[in-house]
Design an enzyme around this catalytic site. Sequence first.
Site, PDB file in Angstrom:
ATOM      1  N   ASN A 210     -39.250 -86.915  31.643  1.00  0.00           N
ATOM      2  CA  ASN A 210     -38.707 -87.349  30.203  1.00  0.00           C
ATOM      3  C   ASN A 210     -39.347 -88.512  29.698  1.00  0.00           C
ATOM      4  O   ASN A 210     -40.051 -89.347  30.470  1.00  0.00           O
ATOM      5  CB  ASN A 210     -37.428 -87.170  30.034  1.00  0.00           C
ATOM      6  CG  ASN A 210     -36.540 -87.905  31.022  1.00  0.00           C
ATOM      7  OD1 ASN A 210     -36.664 -89.317  30.758  1.00  0.00           O
ATOM      8  ND2 ASN A 210     -36.036 -87.684  31.978  1.00  0.00           N
ATOM      9  N   ASP A 279     -32.048 -82.664  34.571  1.00  0.00           N
ATOM     10  CA  ASP A 279     -31.098 -81.762  35.049  1.00  0.00           C
ATOM     11  C   ASP A 279     -31.555 -80.668  36.002  1.00  0.00           C
ATOM     12  O   ASP A 279     -30.761 -80.049  36.809  1.00  0.00           O
ATOM     13  CB  ASP A 279     -30.471 -81.033  33.800  1.00  0.00           C
ATOM     14  CG  ASP A 279     -29.671 -82.375  33.037  1.00  0.00           C
ATOM     15  OD1 ASP A 279     -29.107 -83.063  33.406  1.00  0.00           O
ATOM     16  OD2 ASP A 279     -30.035 -82.242  31.922  1.00  0.00           O
ATOM     17  N   PRO A 305     -28.350 -82.320  41.693  1.00  0.00           N
ATOM     18  CA  PRO A 305     -26.923 -82.694  41.602  1.00  0.00           C
ATOM     19  C   PRO A 305     -26.624 -83.856  40.467  1.00  0.00           C
ATOM     20  O   PRO A 305     -27.453 -84.319  40.046  1.00  0.00           O
ATOM     21  CB  PRO A 305     -26.995 -83.516  42.763  1.00  0.00           C
ATOM     22  CG  PRO A 305     -28.627 -83.728  43.265  1.00  0.00           C
ATOM     23  CD  PRO A 305     -29.026 -82.626  42.747  1.00  0.00           C
ATOM     24  N   ILE A 307     -25.336 -87.004  39.552  1.00  0.00           N
ATOM     25  CA  ILE A 307     -25.215 -88.265  40.481  1.00  0.00           C
ATOM     26  C   ILE A 307     -23.949 -89.092  39.825  1.00  0.00           C
ATOM     27  O   ILE A 307     -23.032 -89.366  40.632  1.00  0.00           O
ATOM     28  CB  ILE A 307     -26.511 -89.334  40.103  1.00  0.00           C
ATOM     29  CG1 ILE A 307     -27.716 -88.718  40.621  1.00  0.00           C
ATOM     30  CG2 ILE A 307     -26.162 -90.568  40.827  1.00  0.00           C
ATOM     31  CD1 ILE A 307     -28.938 -89.275  40.376  1.00  0.00           C
ATOM     32  N   LYS A 336     -18.085 -85.396  27.740  1.00  0.00           N
ATOM     33  CA  LYS A 336     -18.587 -85.888  28.951  1.00  0.00           C
ATOM     34  C   LYS A 336     -17.800 -86.997  29.640  1.00  0.00           C
ATOM     35  O   LYS A 336     -17.678 -86.840  31.059  1.00  0.00           O
ATOM     36  CB  LYS A 336     -20.115 -86.682  28.834  1.00  0.00           C
ATOM     37  CG  LYS A 336     -21.121 -85.408  28.764  1.00  0.00           C
ATOM     38  CD  LYS A 336     -22.507 -86.135  28.563  1.00  0.00           C
ATOM     39  CE  LYS A 336     -23.396 -84.873  28.134  1.00  0.00           C
ATOM     40  NZ  LYS A 336     -24.646 -85.489  27.513  1.00  0.00           N
ATOM     41  N   LYS A 340     -16.646 -85.501  33.327  1.00  0.00           N
ATOM     42  CA  LYS A 340     -17.056 -86.077  34.438  1.00  0.00           C
ATOM     43  C   LYS A 340     -16.165 -87.171  35.142  1.00  0.00           C
ATOM     44  O   LYS A 340     -16.383 -88.145  36.188  1.00  0.00           O
ATOM     45  CB  LYS A 340     -18.507 -87.005  34.220  1.00  0.00           C
ATOM     46  CG  LYS A 340     -19.590 -85.769  33.674  1.00  0.00           C
ATOM     47  CD  LYS A 340     -20.919 -86.623  33.905  1.00  0.00           C
ATOM     48  CE  LYS A 340     -21.927 -85.665  33.219  1.00  0.00           C
ATOM     49  NZ  LYS A 340     -23.355 -85.844  33.637  1.00  0.00           N
TER      50      LYS A 340
HETATM   51  O1  PMT Z   1     -35.081 -95.841  29.269  1.00  0.00           O
HETATM   52  P1  PMT Z   1     -35.100 -95.976  27.814  1.00  0.00           P
HETATM   53  O2  PMT Z   1     -36.336 -95.810  27.215  1.00  0.00           O
HETATM   54  O3  PMT Z   1     -34.818 -97.566  27.292  1.00  0.00           O
HETATM   55  O4  PMT Z   1     -33.903 -95.194  27.007  1.00  0.00           O
HETATM   56  C1  PMT Z   1     -32.435 -95.327  27.496  1.00  0.00           C
HETATM   57  C2  PMT Z   1     -31.851 -93.983  27.371  1.00  0.00           C
HETATM   58  C3  PMT Z   1     -31.897 -93.193  26.015  1.00  0.00           C
HETATM   59  C4  PMT Z   1     -32.374 -93.016  28.582  1.00  0.00           C
HETATM   60  C5  PMT Z   1     -30.432 -94.267  27.759  1.00  0.00           C
HETATM   61  O5  PMT Z   1     -29.827 -95.131  26.673  1.00  0.00           O
HETATM   62  C6  PMT Z   1     -29.576 -93.064  28.142  1.00  0.00           C
HETATM   63  O6  PMT Z   1     -29.112 -92.456  27.130  1.00  0.00           O
HETATM   64  N1  PMT Z   1     -29.466 -92.551  29.298  1.00  0.00           N
HETATM   65  C7  PMT Z   1     -28.811 -91.225  29.643  1.00  0.00           C
HETATM   66  C8  PMT Z   1     -29.688 -90.190  29.392  1.00  0.00           C
HETATM   67  C9  PMT Z   1     -29.165 -88.944  29.806  1.00  0.00           C
HETATM   68  O7  PMT Z   1     -29.508 -88.124  30.917  1.00  0.00           O
HETATM   69  O8  PMT Z   1     -27.952 -88.444  29.388  1.00  0.00           O
HETATM   70  P2  PMT Z   1     -27.147 -87.267  29.543  1.00  0.00           P
HETATM   71  O9  PMT Z   1     -26.312 -87.166  28.449  1.00  0.00           O
HETATM   72  O10 PMT Z   1     -28.057 -85.995  29.904  1.00  0.00           O
HETATM   73  O11 PMT Z   1     -26.448 -87.476  30.774  1.00  0.00           O
HETATM   74  C10 PMT Z   1     -24.999 -87.860  30.885  1.00  0.00           C
HETATM   75  C11 PMT Z   1     -24.821 -88.994  32.123  1.00  0.00           C
HETATM   76  O12 PMT Z   1     -24.894 -88.207  33.381  1.00  0.00           O
HETATM   77  C12 PMT Z   1     -25.834 -90.153  31.871  1.00  0.00           C
HETATM   78  O13 PMT Z   1     -25.118 -91.264  32.394  1.00  0.00           O
HETATM   79  C13 PMT Z   1     -26.739 -89.861  33.162  1.00  0.00           C
HETATM   80  O14 PMT Z   1     -27.443 -90.827  33.749  1.00  0.00           O
HETATM   81  C14 PMT Z   1     -26.009 -89.042  34.200  1.00  0.00           C
HETATM   82  N2  PMT Z   1     -26.572 -87.918  34.883  1.00  0.00           N
HETATM   83  C15 PMT Z   1     -26.921 -86.920  34.217  1.00  0.00           C
HETATM   84  C16 PMT Z   1     -27.607 -85.901  35.127  1.00  0.00           C
HETATM   85  C17 PMT Z   1     -27.591 -85.926  36.612  1.00  0.00           C
HETATM   86  N3  PMT Z   1     -28.352 -84.915  37.403  1.00  0.00           N
HETATM   87  N4  PMT Z   1     -27.119 -87.050  37.132  1.00  0.00           N
HETATM   88  C18 PMT Z   1     -26.565 -88.083  36.260  1.00  0.00           C
HETATM   89  O15 PMT Z   1     -26.067 -89.047  36.808  1.00  0.00           O
END
Ligand code: PMT
Length: 403
Positions: A210, A279, A305, A307, A336, A340
């Site tokens: 991504n 994901d 998984p 994390i 979320k 979580k």
């Molecule tokens: O890296 P940059 O270009 O500066 O951009 C920053 C960002 C947009 C990536 C950052 O600000 C951000 O939003 N990060 C989270 C991105 C994300 O995957 O969001 P999510 O809504 O899909 O996931 C929710 C949370 O679960 C996040 O904290 C993610 O790190 C965590 N996660 C998700 C999936 C997974 N398999 N493991 C995780 O730990």
Amino acid sequence: MTTLTDKHIVLGVTGGIAAYKTPDLVRRLREQGAHVKVVMTDGAREFITPLTLQAVSGERVSHSLLDADAEAAMGHIELARWADLVLIAPATADCIARLTHGHADDLLTTLCLATTAPIALAPAMNQQMWRAAITQQNCQQLRARGVQLLGPAEGAQACGEVGAGRMLEPLQIVAAVQQLFAEPVLAGLKIMITAGPTREALDPVRFISNRSSGKMGYAIAAAAQTAGAQVQLVSGPVNLAVPHGVSCTKVESAQQMYEACLAQVAETDIFIATAAVADYRPVQVADQKIKKSQSEMQIALVRNPDILAAVAATQQVFTVGFAAETQDVEHYARDKLQRKNLNMIAANLVGEQLAFDQDDNALLVLWADGQQSLAQASKTVLAQQLVGLIAQHYAAHTAGSAN
Ligand code: PMT
């Protein structure tokens, strides 16, 4: 009292049009109780007169390394020792390049080499000059050495172009400088931060990933380190220098990131999940490069998984998640937070030109019984604000657990 009361700030002014804002900057710093001594380059004197800056700072303005009067008393060394902070605003591309390479052929660069005080730069230049690969490399090297970069902001420029390269406004610079002198609110704490994208291999040369650049996560790592924490970054593949004083474990896939985080969770007080973790990953990874023998192909994917959820489930760590949403930000982020079982979540609106791979961002930070918006700003400034909020909530959480 403010965090700037009686702080000694050497303000370096270099030759850019934004130099016209420096009298206001001096005034704002002095309003906060700072003492300001100005050093100008030859270029700066083409844009603004020393007399103006002398009048607003109440101090003699210096500019020449070969000033017989000042150098009889080793003026550049005195200034270097006097400073609690050397702030250069505006910092031109040339100034950034010369600092990167350790030049010492004028008063400002010489005192930057001679000082043990922290150095902060507010870059200001044409947007193309800012984006130039060499300027970006120089900035990365300076950041890795612990130099703070404040901005730049995006917007209309004096040259008629639009983009990143405008100097931050004086009040924004003052806010960032206040943060630099802020209390070490995370002293003694161990913080683990995930950052950047993950790559999920399809074959030896292809992967699913991504647009995450790691900028948000790396800015948080730098801010947490400045706030006194021992910081462990777990980073996917990015083109950023690891911030000064931060340890980093580099990984590629979500599975590797999961293993690196879980291996270190027992030594962690606060976990901040900024990474954009894939994901799903391909069910099968081909040993050899996949040949384009079919007109269509389907890739079977399996869930990676989670994390963050796994770290939260250990119940040993204060967890801060991120939520990247294209709509209904607050609703999905709160979901979320609860699902979580997190202590806090920072939500951002993502999409074209938003959050991913941008220098600026805006956050909505949520916790069980409250929330706070952090308005659009550079990721550096936002990271400092977020770290402040996390410190407050962590302190309340540990006080609550002790009762
Ligand atoms: O890296 P940059 O270009 O500066 O951009 C920053 C960002 C947009 C990536 C950052 O600000 C951000 O939003 N990060 C989270 C991105 C994300 O995957 O969001 P999510 O809504 O899909 O996931 C929710 C949370 O679960 C996040 O904290 C993610 O790190 C965590 N996660 C998700 C999936 C997974 N398999 N493991 C995780 O730990």
